[in-house]
Design a protein around this motif. Structure first.
Motif, PDB file in Angstrom:
ATOM      1  N   PHE A  95      43.571 -60.089  58.949  1.00  0.00           N
ATOM      2  CA  PHE A  95      43.596 -58.710  59.421  1.00  0.00           C
ATOM      3  C   PHE A  95      45.007 -58.119  59.521  1.00  0.00           C
ATOM      4  O   PHE A  95      45.267 -57.062  58.955  1.00  0.00           O
ATOM      5  N   PRO A  96      45.948 -58.786  60.218  1.00  0.00           N
ATOM      6  CA  PRO A  96      47.281 -58.191  60.338  1.00  0.00           C
ATOM      7  C   PRO A  96      47.958 -58.011  58.984  1.00  0.00           C
ATOM      8  O   PRO A  96      48.645 -57.014  58.763  1.00  0.00           O
ATOM      9  N   ASN A  97      47.747 -58.954  58.082  1.00  0.00           N
ATOM     10  CA  ASN A  97      48.362 -58.835  56.760  1.00  0.00           C
ATOM     11  C   ASN A  97      47.887 -57.595  56.020  1.00  0.00           C
ATOM     12  O   ASN A  97      48.633 -56.966  55.281  1.00  0.00           O
ATOM     13  N   ASP A  98      46.613 -57.255  56.239  1.00  0.00           N
ATOM     14  CA  ASP A  98      46.071 -56.091  55.548  1.00  0.00           C
ATOM     15  C   ASP A  98      46.651 -54.785  56.067  1.00  0.00           C
ATOM     16  O   ASP A  98      46.479 -53.741  55.456  1.00  0.00           O
TER      17      ASP A  98
ATOM     18  N   ALA B 272      55.174 -62.305  58.519  1.00  0.00           N
ATOM     19  CA  ALA B 272      55.548 -61.019  57.933  1.00  0.00           C
ATOM     20  C   ALA B 272      55.182 -59.884  58.884  1.00  0.00           C
ATOM     21  O   ALA B 272      55.900 -58.898  59.016  1.00  0.00           O
ATOM     22  N   PHE B 273      54.063 -60.059  59.560  1.00  0.00           N
ATOM     23  CA  PHE B 273      53.625 -59.048  60.509  1.00  0.00           C
ATOM     24  C   PHE B 273      54.548 -59.038  61.731  1.00  0.00           C
ATOM     25  O   PHE B 273      54.990 -57.979  62.183  1.00  0.00           O
ATOM     26  N   LEU B 274      54.865 -60.214  62.232  1.00  0.00           N
ATOM     27  CA  LEU B 274      55.704 -60.322  63.425  1.00  0.00           C
ATOM     28  C   LEU B 274      57.088 -59.726  63.191  1.00  0.00           C
ATOM     29  O   LEU B 274      57.666 -59.100  64.079  1.00  0.00           O
ATOM     30  N   ARG B 275      57.612 -59.935  61.986  1.00  0.00           N
ATOM     31  CA  ARG B 275      58.966 -59.455  61.701  1.00  0.00           C
ATOM     32  C   ARG B 275      59.075 -57.950  61.821  1.00  0.00           C
ATOM     33  O   ARG B 275      60.142 -57.423  62.063  1.00  0.00           O
TER      34      ARG B 275
END
Lengths: 280, 389
Positions: free
Chosen positions: A124-127, A167-170
């Motif tokens: 989900f977050p990647n999308d 990638a999301f956290l960054r």
């Protein structure tokens, strides 16, 4: 725009700093913390304090990233086509706007709350990476690109059930709401119950923090449980003396059901008290 | 600017990235914070550290980098270096420490200023003046529980500074876990499959089917997706495992709710020809291990839970069992089981660093092909990843 806490939300120094950093740099803010420490409340309070509209998106295990952007209501279109409705010609009639689209379209800057992001699928977050980074997305069905007029302020809460991708956290600022200490807790209670008698509050906090120290509890009582309990204490008009039993270790605090929500915890607690009594 | 700080964090194995560092610089440029080190600590943490499990590591790295630079809030006087030199160290007993009165912060600062005004020369080892090694709340290297640190290195970790409180220490991943954390870790072991009755509307299939049907509605259904992983749990019980009852209980209840196909059996110290399901009736209702090998398919994933602490004879020799005469040594049974269920791990509630001191642990670990993991969040995660392969 600067956030300094509100009349009914006590924000610690580190929290206001994280919020202000996210506001200034227009990056999403990821909030984690024990349940009941006010993660969801934060977005509501920031929206209220900065006087911005709030869009809430509550995530469930079945939620897809696409649903936050838009959904193509194929079933309605199918039905309409079977009934021969002329609306069917234009696909745009069947595009349902999601929370992010609404926020992107908003005339003023806005606040978006993506609540419990960890409930959704791992992908989900990647999308949502590009959407949150560039604040734009493409609608495949109508071939249009939706761009945010003002970058919304995005709050994301997580209960740590899944790890979020790097990638999301960054792309986010991060804040962990730790459990308030006694001083902050006094402030929080003061904000919610301004008329609470001082000694009742002191005694109640003693009992509360002692209870949190009990080893082996499955679910430690949190801020929201404390507030509920105080509400009950006030409603029942329980005098502070009751809380200050001679030997506190050997007394069950009144209305403890509001603090301990787990059957096993209540049993454990009663057993500990029973043992304390025996040892006296 | 601050590149050294960034590299220092990286050096201390914090997962920081260049992008995050640039964000931090951008925030500094935009003036998100004033000129306070505390604020910088919070801002840098919020921008660079994205997991509370790393907060403690960050605290330590931050303290290392900024040691000696920190200024005391509200302190105008310069304190001569000489006073603070590490000269004398008095080691107090815990009783003495407890006796030291805990002053509040405000009072501490007030007192500090007062004494600063009074004090004229260098002082070491006493219990009132500012200096080194004593038990006065001021100075450094001392043992007052709530002291103010004036330069120097914190040795007893009690100066009241955010990053030295190390409040997030127990969020580190090495600590043991609660049911909830266990469930999260177990969730790594997922294998979704659609099985059973077709109950869910398959929207894409319906649309495709309807289109193919020239517009007449053609409903398609499909079974719901669920976790199809099958787990066989072998739990060591009794004896030295009594110390770990609680964590095993938690692991068990988490497994129960997480895996639909979960079978559990108990054994003592090492598996032999019998196991049992109900510990109270362990002598009446024994199940031959051989039967299990036939009953469950090799798609079952096998998890042993045990501290692997026993006499090496119990593993290596026939008749080594502490409870009965066993025809074949435990090692043979263990080999047989892991051969039937190739995906197997051993979870050990003892801390990982203690394993090397027990011969039996090393033996079992060897028999399991190094697939032994500690019963911590980190260990469980590694184990589940291994099982998922």
């Amino acid at each position: 725009m600067r956030f300094e806490g509100t009349d009914n939300y006590v924000a610690t120094r580190d929290l206001t700093l994280a919020v202000n950093a996210a506001v200034t740099l227009q990056r999403p803010l990821l909030i984690k913390g024990e349940p009941g420490t006010g993660k969801t409340m934060l977005a509501e309070e920031v929206a209220a304090a900065l006087d911005l509209p709030l869009f809430q998106w509550h995530i469930k295990s079945t939620t897809k990233a696409q649903q936050g952007l838009y959904e193509y209501d194929a079933v309605s279109r199918l039905r309409d086509s079977q009934l021969g409705d002329p609306k069917v010609e234009d696909i745009a009639h069947y595009i349902v706007k999601g929370v992010l689209w609404q926020a992107f379209e908003c005339e003023t800057p806005s606040v978006v709350l993506i609540d419990e992001v960890d409930k959704a699928d791992i992908e989900f977050p990647n999308d949502l990476l590009r959407e949150l980074d560039r604040m734009e997305f493409h609608v495949y069905e109508t071939r249009q690109t939706v761009r945010a007029r003002h970058r919304p302020l995005v709050f994301i809460t997580s209960n740590n059930e899944k790890e979020l991708p790097d990638a999301f956290l960054r792309r986010c600022f991060f804040h962990y709401i730790k459990f308030p200490d006694r001083e902050t807790m006094t402030k929080i209670v003061g904000v919610h119950f301004p008329t609470l008698k001082k000694d009742l509050l002191r005694e109640a906090l003693e009992v509360f923090f002692e209870l949190r120290e009990v080893p082996g509890l499955k679910k430690k009582p949190s801020t929201s449980e404390l507030l509920d309990w105080l509400k009950l204490l006030l409603a029942e008009d329980i005098p502070p003396e009751v809380l200050r039993a001679k030997d506190r270790k050997a007394a069950i605090p009144p209305l403890h059901g509001a603090l301990l929500k787990n059957e096993q915890d209540v049993h454990l607690f009663e057993r500990l008290i029973f043992m304390a009594r025996q040892n006296r | 600017m601050l590149v050294d700080f960034f590299l220092h964090l990286k050096d201390r194995q914090l997962p920081v990235s260049t992008k995050e560092f640039l964000t931090l610089l951008e925030a500094l440029q935009q003036g998100v914070i004033g000129h306070s080190l505390d604020d910088f600590y919070y801002l840098a943490r919020s921008a660079l550290v994205k997991d509370e499990a790393h907060f403690d590591k960050y605290d330590r790295a931050f303290a290392e980098y900024f040691k000696g630079i920190e200024a005391l809030p509200g302190m105008d006087a310069l304190i001569p270096e000489e006073w603070l030199r590490q000269t004398i160290k008095r080691h107090l007993t815990p009783e003495q420490q407890a006796k030291l009165e805990k002053l509040g912060w405000d009072k501490l600062m007030e007192e500090f200023q007062k004494r600063l005004a009074e004090q004229k020369g260098r002082h070491a080892g006493g219990s009132k003046w500012i200096g080194t090694g004593g038990s006065s709340p001021f100075g450094h290297g001392g043992t007052h529980p709530e002291g103010i640190r004036v330069g120097g290195k914190s040795e007893n970790r009690s100066a009241v500074k955010v990053w030295e409180k190390r409040e997030f220490q127990n969020l580190d991943e090495q600590v043991e876990l609660g049911t909830r954390n266990i469930k999260v870790a177990l969730r790594r072991l997922r294998h979704f499959a659609r099985e059973g009755a077709a109950e869910e509307l398959d929207l894409d299939g319906t649309i495709a089917g309807t289109a193919r049907n020239a517009g007449w509605l053609d409903l398609k259904l499909r079974p719901e997706r669920h976790n199809a992983v099958k787990v066989l749990l072998f739990l060591d019980i009794g004896g030295s495992m009594d110390d770990h009852v609680r964590i095993c209980e938690e692991l068990f209840s988490a497994c129960r709710s997480e895996f639909k196909h979960l079978e559990h059996y108990y054994f003592h110290n090492c598996v032999y020809e019998w196991v049992w399901r109900d510990n109270r009736r362990r002598h009446d209702e024994r199940i031959p291990t051989r039967e299990l090998l036939h009953r469950y398919g090799s798609d079952y994933k096998l998890v042993f839970v045990g501290d692997a602490s026993m006499s090496p004879y119990e593993i290596l020799h026939p008749g080594g069992s502490v409870e009965h005469w066993n025809e074949e040594p435990g090692a043979v049974w263990l080999g047989r089981i892991t051969e039937t269920f190739p995906q197997a791990i051993w979870l050990n509630p003892e801390p990982e660093h203690a394993w090397q001191y027990r011969q039996s642990t090393a033996l079992i670990r060897n028999l399991m092909g190094e697939r032994m993991f500690p019963l911590t969040i980190d260990g469980l995660t590694r184990g589940m990843r291994r099982l998922g392969k």
